[in-house]
Design an enzyme around this catalytic site. Structure first.
Site, mmCIF file in Angstrom:
data_model
loop_
_atom_site.group_PDB
_atom_site.id
_atom_site.type_symbol
_atom_site.label_atom_id
_atom_site.label_comp_id
_atom_site.label_asym_id
_atom_site.label_seq_id
_atom_site.Cartn_x
_atom_site.Cartn_y
_atom_site.Cartn_z
ATOM 1 N N ASP A 16 0.831 -1.208 0.000
ATOM 2 C CA ASP A 16 0.000 0.000 0.000
ATOM 3 C C ASP A 16 0.867 1.259 0.000
ATOM 4 O OD1 ASP A 16 -2.297 1.462 -0.026
ATOM 5 O OD2 ASP A 16 -2.807 1.124 2.075
ATOM 6 N N HIS A 33 3.009 2.729 -8.993
ATOM 7 C CA HIS A 33 2.871 1.276 -9.123
ATOM 8 C C HIS A 33 4.126 0.670 -9.755
ATOM 9 C CE1 HIS A 33 -1.116 1.565 -7.641
ATOM 10 N NE2 HIS A 33 -1.643 2.114 -8.715
ATOM 11 N N LEU A 127 10.826 -21.281 -3.077
ATOM 12 C CA LEU A 127 9.887 -20.246 -2.627
ATOM 13 C C LEU A 127 8.625 -20.298 -3.481
ATOM 14 C CD1 LEU A 127 9.399 -17.467 -1.043
ATOM 15 C CD2 LEU A 127 10.374 -16.363 -3.051
#
Ligand code: FPP
Length: 233
Positions: A16, A33, A127
């Protein structure tokens, strides 16, 4: 950045503050972004180095479709760019890419790319990098309930019966959820799965979140005692 402390098996981050990061610099939101994506690329490497097994990020919620069309299409293009340009790098790190969320509304070509990226990296096991796109916790629960009903189960159903129909049933619940940018809420992320998660909030905007911040969050987590409703051990 290694240590012997308790580390989360599943780290989740609510990315955020990209918009405010951009605004502060008089840049369009989309630049925020883009900066957020660059930070995410770095974070995948750091998270892997820490030995974290599952890393999930809230990249686009079921509610984010309500943003201006230009921002939504910009984000979709960023997802396309990421898959096109970065999947090989991710794979060479031993990471498997997985997407979590509803498949409706996502442009068909992007859906095909997502499917390809999942298949292409499916054999990696260091991962699991989970991108929550068009994800909403309530939507996930509703989708699971509907699938469960369709399976004609024997009453009474159990938590395990429902969990089987979640988007990624094999992924363990998040141990630690980080939210950047000073907001103190979950915003429909991992609604069911966060029942016993630990939370860490920081005022830092996502594009400014760095190795040092990650260290602080992980150290904080390492010092927490998790009781899951039981008593002090
Ligand atoms: C929230 O910040 C952020 C988003 C809705 C998008 C997050 C997406 C990225 C970081 C890019 C990720 C790319 C890939 C490939 C996963 P905000 O826009 O709500 O910030 P604000 O609250 O300051 O306006």
């Amino acid at each position: 950045m290694t240590n012997n402390k308790k580390i989360p098996t599943h780290l989740a981050i609510i990315l955020d503050g990209n918009g405010r990061w951009a605004k502060r610099r008089n840049l369009p939101r989309l630049m925020g972004h883009r900066a957020g994506l660059r930070k995410l690329e770095q974070m995948v490497r750091l998270v892997k180095r820490e030995g974290i097994r599952y890393f999930s990020v809230y990249a686009f919620s079921t509610e984010n479709w309500n943003r201006p069309v230009m921002e939504v299409t910009g984000l979709m293009s960023l997802f396309r760019y990421y898959i096109r340009k970065k999947v090989d790098e991710i794979k060479s790190e031993g990471a498997r890419i997985r997407f979590c969320g509803r498949k409706d509304k996502i442009p068909e070509d992007l859906l095909q790319q997502m499917k390809w990226a999942e298949e292409y990296t499916a054999d990696q096991n260091i991962l699991d990098f989970i991108l929550c796109i068009n994800y909403g916790g309530r939507a996930e629960i509703i989708d699971a309930v509907n699938s469960l009903i369709a399976s004609n189960p024997q009453a009474p159903v159990t938590e395990q019966d429902l969990r089987k129909y979640f988007y990624l049933p094999d992924v363990p619940d998040p141990d630690l959820i980080i939210r950047t940018s000073g907001e103190l809420r979950l915003s429909n992320f991992w609604l069911w799965e966060s029942a016993y998660s630990e939370y860490y909030f920081t005022d830092t905007y996502w594009p400014d979140f760095d190795e040092n911040e990650l260290r602080k969050a992980l150290d904080d987590y390492a010092g927490r005692e998790r009781r899951y409703g039981g008593l002090k051990s």
